[in-house]
Design an enzyme around this catalytic site. Structure first.
Site, mmCIF file in Angstrom:
data_model
loop_
_atom_site.group_PDB
_atom_site.id
_atom_site.type_symbol
_atom_site.label_atom_id
_atom_site.label_comp_id
_atom_site.label_asym_id
_atom_site.label_seq_id
_atom_site.Cartn_x
_atom_site.Cartn_y
_atom_site.Cartn_z
ATOM 1 N N ASP A 74 1.092 -1.533 -0.101
ATOM 2 C CA ASP A 74 -0.294 0.176 0.322
ATOM 3 C C ASP A 74 0.859 1.250 -0.294
ATOM 4 O O ASP A 74 0.357 2.347 -0.530
ATOM 5 C CB ASP A 74 -0.860 -0.124 1.129
ATOM 6 C CG ASP A 74 -0.265 0.386 2.448
ATOM 7 O OD1 ASP A 74 0.501 -0.726 2.157
ATOM 8 O OD2 ASP A 74 -0.396 1.500 3.440
ATOM 9 N N ASP A 77 5.271 0.666 3.793
ATOM 10 C CA ASP A 77 5.739 -1.151 4.041
ATOM 11 C C ASP A 77 5.654 -2.376 2.999
ATOM 12 O O ASP A 77 4.945 -2.113 1.791
ATOM 13 C CB ASP A 77 4.755 -0.791 5.453
ATOM 14 C CG ASP A 77 3.484 -0.445 5.453
ATOM 15 O OD1 ASP A 77 2.508 -0.680 3.999
ATOM 16 O OD2 ASP A 77 3.181 -0.185 5.986
ATOM 17 N N TYR A 226 -6.568 0.856 8.220
ATOM 18 C CA TYR A 226 -7.293 0.757 8.158
ATOM 19 C C TYR A 226 -8.791 0.970 8.316
ATOM 20 O O TYR A 226 -8.943 0.369 8.057
ATOM 21 C CB TYR A 226 -6.767 0.620 6.318
ATOM 22 C CG TYR A 226 -5.732 1.069 5.855
ATOM 23 C CD1 TYR A 226 -6.069 2.500 5.251
ATOM 24 C CD2 TYR A 226 -4.539 0.261 5.628
ATOM 25 C CE1 TYR A 226 -4.864 2.188 4.284
ATOM 26 C CE2 TYR A 226 -3.191 1.056 4.987
ATOM 27 C CZ TYR A 226 -3.278 2.249 4.432
ATOM 28 O OH TYR A 226 -2.721 2.435 3.092
ATOM 29 N N GLU A 474 5.832 10.212 3.218
ATOM 30 C CA GLU A 474 4.859 8.549 3.118
ATOM 31 C C GLU A 474 4.063 8.741 2.016
ATOM 32 O O GLU A 474 3.593 9.777 1.866
ATOM 33 C CB GLU A 474 4.561 7.754 4.140
ATOM 34 C CG GLU A 474 4.358 6.401 3.659
ATOM 35 C CD GLU A 474 3.709 5.664 4.853
ATOM 36 O OE1 GLU A 474 3.471 6.451 5.656
ATOM 37 O OE2 GLU A 474 4.037 3.904 4.526
#
Ligand SMILES: *[C@@H]1O[C@H](CO)[C@@H](O)[C@H](O)[C@H]1NC(C)=O
Ligand SMILES: *[C@@H]1O[C@H](CO)[C@@H](O)[C@H](O)[C@H]1NC(C)=O
Length: 513
Positions: A74, A77, A226, A474
């Site tokens: 995603d 990571d 999430y 990120e």
């Protein structure tokens, strides 16, 4: 008609002044699609263009006796989270559906289709029976304890699923939306595949509707990463809306109409559109249905949907919605929703504004906000301002898309990009070794995560390019995904305005709109 077109071209010419020509949307489009190759999990194909990556996650699902090799990581990571992955694929597909010709003209259609298929191939594997969908591989807690290349991964690759006893209507609904949208994308080039996707989408929607529940109530492991804060009703409406578009089957439209109130579709006015919250997308799609004669019987509900779509658009534009509220803009003009990964909201807003602008132009309508009437050009102009901000028109003079221009984030919070490429150095790098030797370095990342849209600056347009600053540095797949269609659209408009310059009567050009 004539006047409208003339005015449109006049507006185009004022959009794309020489100054704004500094942005190369063709380059941005190409790079945005490359990003998805960096995020690939599984066995990489012969035509893989991002050469610092190699195969990874080749035993995913093995513990559970299921083949879950493939799909996308995603962000920075190596967890494969189903919900954001599905939203990424929905947005890529929607972009192709709206901008297919423009993407093809830029020579990027094959790459766009590959990016979608990398996701949908995985969803097909993950949907092992009508009421079973594998939701996640790996887990955030053990993964985040390690800083490793995906090729070296030693963290848990346990897989988690939703089923009749562990429902997840949000995940099932979004995956249904992704597969329905992708089925339309592949309809003309791969009929069999398109059919297969649609079949999975219909089954997943039925599963999600029949066994209702939030996936994070069933799977504690996704909590904190999430969590589906908005619940599952938006994804059920969203899945039904996409299935209606893909099948033209009345039953899906009825679902959207009959559940409009009960599921918050016409009640919940909201100013964010994201992997979690789909309402604005549903409302904008519903607004488009209003124009078709066959939907006349539903016009009352569709009008209510439209009023919520307008709430979203007006507040994003700072033209005031019915509650007289606006979304914050930074001093540099960027939409600001929140501190952590704000850019995801910018790219989804740019997408919805661009396509609502098209809709208004095609249907000869305006947007009505509290502050007055807004024309389609203004929506497009604002969307373009957000894209240009991303590409470098901002107080930091920084492109927030990695690898675009010369000044962009060099220390993206991304495991693979921040450690020497596995292709160059196959010596194993352990879990904490990565933290010790690579994470804390001041040096730029050794590998370029080209096309990634990072979290972006704060409410004062400030940005700190450091790996520890994951709120800003990120990047996520669902940040870049909406931009693919938008770049293609802006590129085509730019080219049309240039070729129109000095050739006022080019009817062919006008006809192509
Ligand atoms: C508008 O404001 C009223 C009163 O504060 C509130 O009850 C309502 O929920 C708000 N509506 C929206 C769409 O935010
Ligand atoms: C950005 O560029 C402008 C114009 O060249 C310049 O005035 C400004 O100081 C630059 N800002 C930064 C943060 O580099």
């Amino acid at each position: 008609m004539e006047n409208r077109i003339a005015l449109f071209f006049f507006t185009l010419l004022t959009f794309f002044t020489p100054k704004s020509l500094a942005f190369d949307y063709a380059d941005a489009l190409t790079k945005s699609l490359l990003y998805f190759e960096s995020q690939r999990s599984g066995r990489l194909p012969y035509n893989q263009r991002i050469s610092w990556r190699d195969h990874s996650g080749l035993t995913d699902g093995l513990e559970q006796g299921v083949d879950l090799v493939g799909g996308y990581y995603d962000a920075g990571d190596h967890v494969k989270f189903g919900l954001p992955m599905a939203f990424t694929v929905t947005m890529l597909s929607w972009g192709v559906l709206e901008s297919r010709q423009q993407i093809a003209a830029a020579g990027e259609l094959e790459h766009a289709l590959e990016a979608i298929k990398w996701g949908t191939d995985y969803f097909i594997k993950a949907h092992t029976s009508p009421n079973v969908l594998w939701a996640e591989v790996g887990d955030g807690d053990t993964d985040h304890y390690c800083w490793q290349r995906p090729e070296d991964m030693t963290t848990s690759r346990r897989a988690y699923r939703i089923d009749e006893n562990n429902p997840g209507s949000d995940l099932a609904g979004e995956t249904a939306a992704a597969m329905a949208a992708a089925s339309m994308v592949f309809k003309s080039t791969n009929r069999h595949y398109s059919h297969l996707l649609l079949h999975h989408a219909q089954q997943l929607f039925e599963f999600g509707d029949k066994y209702r529940g939030k996936y994070d109530s069933s799977l504690g492991v996704v909590k904190g990463y999430y969590t589906s804060v908005s619940g599952f009703m938006d994804e059920l409406l969203w899945g039904a809306m996409w299935l209606y578009r893909a099948t033209d089957n009345e039953k899906y439209l009825k679902y959207v109409i009959e559940n409009a109130h009960g599921f918050g579709g016409i009640g919940w006015a909201i100013t964010e559109f994201s992997w979690d919250v789909k309402y604005a997308g549903i409302q904008i799609m519903a607004s488009k249905l209003l124009g078709e004669a066959k939907h006349k019987q539903h016009s009352q509900t569709l009008l209510q949907y439209r009023s919520k779509a307008e709430f979203y658009l007006c507040s994003i534009l700072n033209k005031h919605n019915s509650n007289n509220t606006n979304v914050v803009h930074t001093p540099g003009g960027l939409i600001y929703i929140r501190e952590w990964n704000n850019m995801q909201h910018v790219s989804t807003a740019a997408f919805l504004l661009t396509f609502y602008s098209d809709f208004l132009r095609e249907s000869n309508q305006n947007l009505n906000c509290r502050e007055g009437t807004v024309r389609h050009e203004e929506l497009l102009r604002f969307a373009k301002s957000q894209v240009d901000y991303i590409l470098g028109s901002n107080p930091m003079n920084m492109s927030y898309m990695v690898g675009y221009g010369s000044n962009y984030p060099k220390r993206v919070h991304h495991r693979g990009a921040s450690i020497v490429s596995y292709r160059e150095n196959k010596g194993f790098i352990g879990c904490t070794q990565g933290y010790d030797n690579w994470y804390g370095r001041q040096d730029p990342n050794p590998n370029l995560l080209v096309g990634a849209l990072v979290g972006g600056p704060d409410f004062e347009d400030k940005f700190v390019d450091s790996r520890e600053n994951f709120m800003q540095t990120e990047a996520c797949t669902y940040n870049t995904a909406p931009l693919v269609g938008v770049f293609a659209k802006l590129l085509a408009l730019e080219e049309q305005s240039q070729s129109h310059d000095g050739d006022d009567d080019d009817q062919q050009l006008v006809a192509s709109f």
